[in-house]
Design an enzyme around this catalytic site. Sequence first.
Site, PDB file in Angstrom:
ATOM      1  N   LYS A  45       0.828  -1.198   0.000  1.00 30.10           N
ATOM      2  CA  LYS A  45       0.000   0.000   0.000  1.00 30.10           C
ATOM      3  C   LYS A  45       0.867   1.254   0.000  1.00 30.10           C
ATOM      4  O   LYS A  45       0.365   2.355  -0.145  1.00 30.10           O
ATOM      5  CB  LYS A  45      -0.879   0.019   1.270  1.00 30.10           C
ATOM      6  CG  LYS A  45      -1.761  -1.182   1.418  1.00 30.10           C
ATOM      7  CD  LYS A  45      -2.393  -1.199   2.819  1.00 30.10           C
ATOM      8  CE  LYS A  45      -3.026  -2.545   3.058  1.00 30.10           C
ATOM      9  NZ  LYS A  45      -3.247  -2.787   4.497  1.00 30.10           N
ATOM     10  N   GLY A  46       2.170   1.051   0.161  1.00 29.24           N
ATOM     11  CA  GLY A  46       3.061   2.193   0.379  1.00 29.24           C
ATOM     12  C   GLY A  46       3.082   3.201  -0.756  1.00 29.24           C
ATOM     13  O   GLY A  46       3.279   4.395  -0.534  1.00 29.24           O
ATOM     14  N   ASP A 100       7.015   2.788  -3.167  1.00 29.54           N
ATOM     15  CA  ASP A 100       7.320   3.938  -2.321  1.00 29.54           C
ATOM     16  C   ASP A 100       8.819   4.113  -2.123  1.00 29.54           C
ATOM     17  O   ASP A 100       9.350   5.207  -2.242  1.00 29.54           O
ATOM     18  CB  ASP A 100       6.599   3.830  -0.953  1.00 29.54           C
ATOM     19  CG  ASP A 100       6.803   2.476  -0.264  1.00 29.54           C
ATOM     20  OD1 ASP A 100       7.509   1.607  -0.815  1.00 29.54           O
ATOM     21  OD2 ASP A 100       6.234   2.298   0.831  1.00 29.54           O
ATOM     22  N   ASP A 103      14.784  -0.197  -0.682  1.00 26.32           N
ATOM     23  CA  ASP A 103      15.695  -0.403   0.451  1.00 26.32           C
ATOM     24  C   ASP A 103      16.783  -1.365  -0.009  1.00 26.32           C
ATOM     25  O   ASP A 103      17.807  -0.949  -0.533  1.00 26.32           O
ATOM     26  CB  ASP A 103      14.899  -0.908   1.649  1.00 26.32           C
ATOM     27  CG  ASP A 103      15.732  -1.030   2.904  1.00 26.32           C
ATOM     28  OD1 ASP A 103      16.970  -0.976   2.805  1.00 26.32           O
ATOM     29  OD2 ASP A 103      15.183  -1.196   3.999  1.00 26.32           O
ATOM     30  N   LYS A 131      17.199   4.381  -0.673  1.00 20.88           N
ATOM     31  CA  LYS A 131      18.163   4.536   0.419  1.00 20.88           C
ATOM     32  C   LYS A 131      19.573   4.373  -0.120  1.00 20.88           C
ATOM     33  O   LYS A 131      19.792   3.641  -1.091  1.00 20.88           O
ATOM     34  CB  LYS A 131      17.885   3.485   1.507  1.00 20.88           C
ATOM     35  CG  LYS A 131      16.583   3.744   2.241  1.00 20.88           C
ATOM     36  CD  LYS A 131      16.422   2.848   3.451  1.00 20.88           C
ATOM     37  CE  LYS A 131      15.063   3.076   4.083  1.00 20.88           C
ATOM     38  NZ  LYS A 131      14.771   2.153   5.195  1.00 20.88           N
ATOM     39  N   PHE A 149      14.853   4.661   8.870  1.00 21.46           N
ATOM     40  CA  PHE A 149      13.490   4.184   8.679  1.00 21.46           C
ATOM     41  C   PHE A 149      12.553   5.389   8.663  1.00 21.46           C
ATOM     42  O   PHE A 149      12.489   6.152   9.614  1.00 21.46           O
ATOM     43  CB  PHE A 149      13.081   3.200   9.783  1.00 21.46           C
ATOM     44  CG  PHE A 149      11.795   2.514   9.457  1.00 21.46           C
ATOM     45  CD1 PHE A 149      11.778   1.423   8.597  1.00 21.46           C
ATOM     46  CD2 PHE A 149      10.586   2.986   9.956  1.00 21.46           C
ATOM     47  CE1 PHE A 149      10.584   0.812   8.241  1.00 21.46           C
ATOM     48  CE2 PHE A 149       9.390   2.372   9.613  1.00 21.46           C
ATOM     49  CZ  PHE A 149       9.394   1.282   8.765  1.00 21.46           C
ATOM     50  N   VAL A 150      11.850   5.561   7.552  1.00 17.79           N
ATOM     51  CA  VAL A 150      11.012   6.746   7.378  1.00 17.79           C
ATOM     52  C   VAL A 150       9.542   6.361   7.232  1.00 17.79           C
ATOM     53  O   VAL A 150       9.217   5.241   6.827  1.00 17.79           O
ATOM     54  CB  VAL A 150      11.455   7.581   6.154  1.00 17.79           C
ATOM     55  CG1 VAL A 150      12.825   8.209   6.396  1.00 17.79           C
ATOM     56  CG2 VAL A 150      11.473   6.745   4.878  1.00 17.79           C
ATOM     57  N   ASP A 156       4.599   3.400   5.927  1.00 19.33           N
ATOM     58  CA  ASP A 156       4.026   3.114   7.242  1.00 19.33           C
ATOM     59  C   ASP A 156       5.035   2.489   8.181  1.00 19.33           C
ATOM     60  O   ASP A 156       6.082   1.981   7.783  1.00 19.33           O
ATOM     61  CB  ASP A 156       2.862   2.126   7.098  1.00 19.33           C
ATOM     62  CG  ASP A 156       3.355   0.702   6.827  1.00 19.33           C
ATOM     63  OD1 ASP A 156       4.147   0.512   5.883  1.00 19.33           O
ATOM     64  OD2 ASP A 156       2.982  -0.216   7.589  1.00 19.33           O
ATOM     65  N   ARG A 162       0.764   6.525   7.353  1.00 19.54           N
ATOM     66  CA  ARG A 162       0.698   6.674   5.887  1.00 19.54           C
ATOM     67  C   ARG A 162       0.094   8.016   5.494  1.00 19.54           C
ATOM     68  O   ARG A 162       0.346   8.530   4.416  1.00 19.54           O
ATOM     69  CB  ARG A 162      -0.178   5.571   5.270  1.00 19.54           C
ATOM     70  CG  ARG A 162       0.378   4.175   5.381  1.00 19.54           C
ATOM     71  CD  ARG A 162      -0.405   3.233   4.469  1.00 19.54           C
ATOM     72  NE  ARG A 162      -0.221   1.838   4.822  1.00 19.54           N
ATOM     73  CZ  ARG A 162       0.815   1.086   4.445  1.00 19.54           C
ATOM     74  NH1 ARG A 162       1.753   1.604   3.699  1.00 19.54           N
ATOM     75  NH2 ARG A 162       0.897  -0.174   4.803  1.00 19.54           N
TER      76      ARG A 162
HETATM   77  P1  IMP Z   1      13.243  -3.760  -0.142  1.00 19.28           P
HETATM   78  O1  IMP Z   1      12.552  -4.961  -0.704  1.00 19.28           O
HETATM   79  O2  IMP Z   1      14.284  -4.112   0.863  1.00 19.28           O
HETATM   80  O3  IMP Z   1      13.776  -2.826  -1.215  1.00 19.28           O
HETATM   81  O4  IMP Z   1      12.180  -2.957   0.696  1.00 19.28           O
HETATM   82  C1  IMP Z   1      11.230  -2.176   0.056  1.00 19.28           C
HETATM   83  C2  IMP Z   1       9.891  -2.265   0.744  1.00 19.28           C
HETATM   84  O5  IMP Z   1      10.051  -2.217   2.151  1.00 19.28           O
HETATM   85  C3  IMP Z   1       9.036  -1.085   0.334  1.00 19.28           C
HETATM   86  O6  IMP Z   1       8.028  -1.542  -0.526  1.00 19.28           O
HETATM   87  C4  IMP Z   1       8.457  -0.571   1.637  1.00 19.28           C
HETATM   88  O7  IMP Z   1       7.153  -1.043   1.790  1.00 19.28           O
HETATM   89  C5  IMP Z   1       9.292  -1.161   2.736  1.00 19.28           C
HETATM   90  N1  IMP Z   1      10.250  -0.177   3.308  1.00 19.28           N
HETATM   91  C6  IMP Z   1      11.584  -0.107   3.101  1.00 19.28           C
HETATM   92  N2  IMP Z   1      12.151   0.889   3.792  1.00 19.28           N
HETATM   93  C7  IMP Z   1      11.129   1.482   4.472  1.00 19.28           C
HETATM   94  C8  IMP Z   1      11.080   2.610   5.364  1.00 19.28           C
HETATM   95  O8  IMP Z   1      12.070   3.289   5.695  1.00 19.28           O
HETATM   96  N3  IMP Z   1       9.835   2.912   5.837  1.00 19.28           N
HETATM   97  C9  IMP Z   1       8.720   2.220   5.512  1.00 19.28           C
HETATM   98  N4  IMP Z   1       8.729   1.174   4.671  1.00 19.28           N
HETATM   99  C10 IMP Z   1       9.926   0.805   4.153  1.00 19.28           C
HETATM  100 MG    MG Z   2       6.067  -1.919   0.218  1.00 24.34          MG
END
Ligand code: IMP
Ligand code: MG
Length: 182
Positions: A45-46, A100, A103, A131, A149-150, A156, A162
């Site tokens: 939902k981000g 959104d 990471d 990031k 962490f934001v 969220d 959100r």
């Molecule tokens: P990744 O798969 O490690 O790139 O993480 C990405 C997903 O993790 C995104 O779709 C977000 O939903 C969540 N996410 C990563 N970092 C944050 C953060 O700082 N705040 C909130 N959600 C995050």
């Molecule tokens: Mg996500």
Amino acid sequence: MNRDIEKILIHEDVIDKRIRELGAIIERDFNENGIDVITVIIIMKGALLFSADLIRYIDKKVTVDCINASSYKGGTSSLGTIDIDHVPNVLNKDVLLIDDILDTGLTMSTVRNVLLDAGAASVTTCCLLDKDIAQDRCDYCGFHIPNEFVVGYGLDFQGHYRNLSYIGVLKISGISDTSSIK
Ligand code: IMP
Ligand code: MG
């Protein structure tokens, strides 16, 4: 400012200005590539708020669908596996995949591959934030941010925050599972 927020990282007006720019760039690039219709897929939902604003600044034919993908399971660090539900019909479509935040980059690359396997003609990736530590990059990104962490503007923590109109860093006291903060 919400009392659980330590500091505002990106203010509402800055977000809006950047999203207008991104919309114009995406519109121009898809036009240059001869793509008439953009199939927007929102990672829920981000990316909901970001996508809703972004598509209003893309003056082209757009269809919208969404996909559920999650890796955090309520914590503050990626678990390394991605759960994906129903995959929308993307056969022969030119997809703009929106999330959104990047990471580790695992969510975006996993969903991108799922859509290519489902027959998408092309998948272009776009995220509001990435990031510093992200190993991958996406095709379009709003802002690079430090490894914090934001929350806010769609992002969220355990389903909350959100609806904030800005991107902010959560106070440590607002995070219950501090053991998993990177
Ligand atoms: P990744 O798969 O490690 O790139 O993480 C990405 C997903 O993790 C995104 O779709 C977000 O939903 C969540 N996410 C990563 N970092 C944050 C953060 O700082 N705040 C909130 N959600 C995050
Ligand atoms: Mg996500």
